[in-house]
Design an enzyme around this catalytic site. Sequence first.
Site, PDB file in Angstrom:
ATOM      1  N   LYS A  13       0.860  -1.165  -0.104  1.00  0.00           N
ATOM      2  CA  LYS A  13      -0.003  -0.005  -0.220  1.00  0.00           C
ATOM      3  C   LYS A  13       0.819   1.242  -0.024  1.00  0.00           C
ATOM      4  CE  LYS A  13      -1.954  -1.210   3.874  1.00  0.00           C
ATOM      5  NZ  LYS A  13      -1.311  -2.376   4.382  1.00  0.00           N
ATOM      6  N   ARG A  88      -9.607   0.976   8.282  1.00  0.00           N
ATOM      7  CA  ARG A  88      -9.175  -0.153   8.533  1.00  0.00           C
ATOM      8  C   ARG A  88     -10.119  -0.979   9.297  1.00  0.00           C
ATOM      9  NH1 ARG A  88      -3.460   0.272   8.830  1.00  0.00           N
ATOM     10  NH2 ARG A  88      -2.528  -1.544   9.226  1.00  0.00           N
ATOM     11  N   ARG A 127      11.488  -6.253   4.984  1.00  0.00           N
ATOM     12  CA  ARG A 127      11.485  -4.486   4.807  1.00  0.00           C
ATOM     13  C   ARG A 127      12.444  -4.120   5.589  1.00  0.00           C
ATOM     14  NH1 ARG A 127       5.880  -1.891   5.449  1.00  0.00           N
ATOM     15  NH2 ARG A 127       5.843  -3.184   7.248  1.00  0.00           N
ATOM     16  N   ARG A 159      11.392  -2.092  11.136  1.00  0.00           N
ATOM     17  CA  ARG A 159      10.106  -1.503  11.824  1.00  0.00           C
ATOM     18  C   ARG A 159      10.115  -2.702  12.935  1.00  0.00           C
ATOM     19  NH1 ARG A 159       5.258  -0.128   8.361  1.00  0.00           N
ATOM     20  NH2 ARG A 159       4.108  -1.399   9.820  1.00  0.00           N
ATOM     21  N   ARG A 170      -0.719  -9.182  13.425  1.00  0.00           N
ATOM     22  CA  ARG A 170      -1.365  -8.099  12.506  1.00  0.00           C
ATOM     23  C   ARG A 170      -2.359  -8.895  11.375  1.00  0.00           C
ATOM     24  NH1 ARG A 170       4.356  -5.443  10.881  1.00  0.00           N
ATOM     25  NH2 ARG A 170       3.052  -4.461   9.302  1.00  0.00           N
TER      26      ARG A 170
HETATM   27  P1  AP5 Z   1       4.889  -1.636   1.882  1.00  0.00           P
HETATM   28  O1  AP5 Z   1       4.525  -0.833   0.562  1.00  0.00           O
HETATM   29  O2  AP5 Z   1       5.432  -0.883   3.031  1.00  0.00           O
HETATM   30  O3  AP5 Z   1       3.464  -2.389   2.356  1.00  0.00           O
HETATM   31  P2  AP5 Z   1       2.236  -1.685   3.303  1.00  0.00           P
HETATM   32  O4  AP5 Z   1       0.883  -2.438   2.598  1.00  0.00           O
HETATM   33  O5  AP5 Z   1       2.348  -0.421   3.334  1.00  0.00           O
HETATM   34  O6  AP5 Z   1       2.672  -2.588   4.687  1.00  0.00           O
HETATM   35  P3  AP5 Z   1       2.510  -1.987   6.120  1.00  0.00           P
HETATM   36  O7  AP5 Z   1       3.050  -2.919   6.785  1.00  0.00           O
HETATM   37  O8  AP5 Z   1       3.139  -0.650   6.022  1.00  0.00           O
HETATM   38  O9  AP5 Z   1       0.963  -1.994   6.379  1.00  0.00           O
HETATM   39  P4  AP5 Z   1       0.346  -2.136   7.685  1.00  0.00           P
HETATM   40  O10 AP5 Z   1      -1.233  -1.977   7.218  1.00  0.00           O
HETATM   41  O11 AP5 Z   1       0.611  -3.495   8.676  1.00  0.00           O
HETATM   42  O12 AP5 Z   1       1.206  -1.037   8.592  1.00  0.00           O
HETATM   43  P5  AP5 Z   1       0.771   0.539   8.944  1.00  0.00           P
HETATM   44  O13 AP5 Z   1       1.944   1.171   8.718  1.00  0.00           O
HETATM   45  O14 AP5 Z   1      -0.407   1.007   8.004  1.00  0.00           O
HETATM   46  O15 AP5 Z   1       5.616  -2.816   1.368  1.00  0.00           O
HETATM   47  C1  AP5 Z   1       6.166  -3.770   2.239  1.00  0.00           C
HETATM   48  C2  AP5 Z   1       7.504  -4.306   1.627  1.00  0.00           C
HETATM   49  O16 AP5 Z   1       7.405  -4.950   0.554  1.00  0.00           O
HETATM   50  C3  AP5 Z   1       8.459  -3.199   1.437  1.00  0.00           C
HETATM   51  O17 AP5 Z   1       9.585  -3.588   1.818  1.00  0.00           O
HETATM   52  C4  AP5 Z   1       8.425  -2.897  -0.073  1.00  0.00           C
HETATM   53  O18 AP5 Z   1       9.573  -2.472  -0.614  1.00  0.00           O
HETATM   54  C5  AP5 Z   1       8.048  -4.688  -0.389  1.00  0.00           C
HETATM   55  N1  AP5 Z   1       7.226  -4.589  -1.659  1.00  0.00           N
HETATM   56  C6  AP5 Z   1       6.026  -4.015  -1.951  1.00  0.00           C
HETATM   57  N2  AP5 Z   1       5.517  -4.208  -3.249  1.00  0.00           N
HETATM   58  C7  AP5 Z   1       6.454  -5.196  -3.575  1.00  0.00           C
HETATM   59  C8  AP5 Z   1       6.465  -6.113  -4.845  1.00  0.00           C
HETATM   60  N3  AP5 Z   1       5.449  -5.953  -5.712  1.00  0.00           N
HETATM   61  N4  AP5 Z   1       7.428  -7.076  -4.888  1.00  0.00           N
HETATM   62  C9  AP5 Z   1       8.436  -7.115  -4.067  1.00  0.00           C
HETATM   63  N5  AP5 Z   1       8.485  -6.326  -3.142  1.00  0.00           N
HETATM   64  C10 AP5 Z   1       7.432  -5.428  -2.644  1.00  0.00           C
HETATM   65  O19 AP5 Z   1       0.039   0.308  10.309  1.00  0.00           O
HETATM   66  C11 AP5 Z   1       1.030  -0.114  11.277  1.00  0.00           C
HETATM   67  C12 AP5 Z   1       0.229  -0.186  12.465  1.00  0.00           C
HETATM   68  O20 AP5 Z   1      -0.291   1.196  13.047  1.00  0.00           O
HETATM   69  C13 AP5 Z   1      -1.034  -1.016  12.573  1.00  0.00           C
HETATM   70  O21 AP5 Z   1      -0.442  -2.366  12.830  1.00  0.00           O
HETATM   71  C14 AP5 Z   1      -1.964  -0.460  13.550  1.00  0.00           C
HETATM   72  O22 AP5 Z   1      -1.615  -0.971  14.995  1.00  0.00           O
HETATM   73  C15 AP5 Z   1      -1.828   1.157  13.595  1.00  0.00           C
HETATM   74  N6  AP5 Z   1      -2.698   1.608  12.557  1.00  0.00           N
HETATM   75  C16 AP5 Z   1      -2.315   2.238  11.268  1.00  0.00           C
HETATM   76  N7  AP5 Z   1      -3.430   2.615  10.712  1.00  0.00           N
HETATM   77  C17 AP5 Z   1      -4.533   2.360  11.634  1.00  0.00           C
HETATM   78  C18 AP5 Z   1      -5.893   2.456  11.454  1.00  0.00           C
HETATM   79  N8  AP5 Z   1      -6.421   3.136  10.306  1.00  0.00           N
HETATM   80  N9  AP5 Z   1      -6.610   2.195  12.518  1.00  0.00           N
HETATM   81  C19 AP5 Z   1      -6.083   1.766  13.629  1.00  0.00           C
HETATM   82  N10 AP5 Z   1      -4.805   1.596  13.673  1.00  0.00           N
HETATM   83  C20 AP5 Z   1      -3.864   1.794  12.952  1.00  0.00           C
END
Ligand code: AP5
Length: 216
Positions: A13, A88, A127, A159, A170
């Site tokens: 994402k 979410r 990552r 991270r 997660r």
């Molecule tokens: P990346 O683009 O970083 O993936 P992502 O989907 O953004 O993954 P996240 O882990 O950031 O999502 P998440 O939803 O768990 O965490 P968030 O920060 O939102 O890609 C991942 C890796 O793969 C990278 O290394 C990239 O280079 C690689 N990659 C990507 N595409 C690829 C491809 N095609 N081929 C190969 N490699 C590839 O949230 C963290 C925490 O915050 C949550 O757990 C929760 O506790 C809290 N939080 C955040 N938002 C909310 C909300 N709305 N409500 C409540 N709590 C929340």
Amino acid sequence: MNLIMLGAPGAGKGTIAASLQEILNIPHISTGDIFRECIKSGTELGKLADSYISKGCLVPDDVTIQIVEDRLSQEDCSNGFILDGFPRTIKQALGLDNYLKRVGKKITRVVNIVVSEEELVGRLTNRRICKDCKASFNLRILPEGTTVCPHCGGELIQRDDDNEEVIKKRFCTYHEETEPLVEYYLKRRKLAKVRSEHTIEDTFENVLCALKLKGI
Ligand code: AP5
């Protein structure tokens, strides 16, 4: 364009949203990044968020909805935005709908990035984030032995929530609380499903096609 990026942890994402931001010139708003900044600054919100994020749970809806409303009301969102990691839960989606209705806006499209769980685990455990410019990399794609950011030379770090125990939690949280949003946006005819088993470049091309943006 008012976009939402949906998908399991590690689906890509943030990676796709960062590229879309460049070509669409609208802000990429990641609730995960907002919370991580608050944790780093040691604010009260940061302490609260950390108590949930470190366990792989969601930060409470009311807090999160308010943060997003405040961010969306800023001037730079007037021509559009890309929400990454929000909504979410169904409650967050309803909160967002209410807010957008109040300000006379609508969601244009919801991009749902779909990847197998095996690949997701590989992406999350490999990552690395640049401590300085915050760019995200997959160690499996970088040349072997890379320890600094290819863009700015900053230190590459992992991270805290990218460890196997928290990743498992997660995924459970995603299935229980976030996956129902697929149906929610499908019913509203907003959903565009994009598979991402291949490269980042291929996935981005597929997203551009789904958004009918190819060639802009
Ligand atoms: P990346 O683009 O970083 O993936 P992502 O989907 O953004 O993954 P996240 O882990 O950031 O999502 P998440 O939803 O768990 O965490 P968030 O920060 O939102 O890609 C991942 C890796 O793969 C990278 O290394 C990239 O280079 C690689 N990659 C990507 N595409 C690829 C491809 N095609 N081929 C190969 N490699 C590839 O949230 C963290 C925490 O915050 C949550 O757990 C929760 O506790 C809290 N939080 C955040 N938002 C909310 C909300 N709305 N409500 C409540 N709590 C929340």
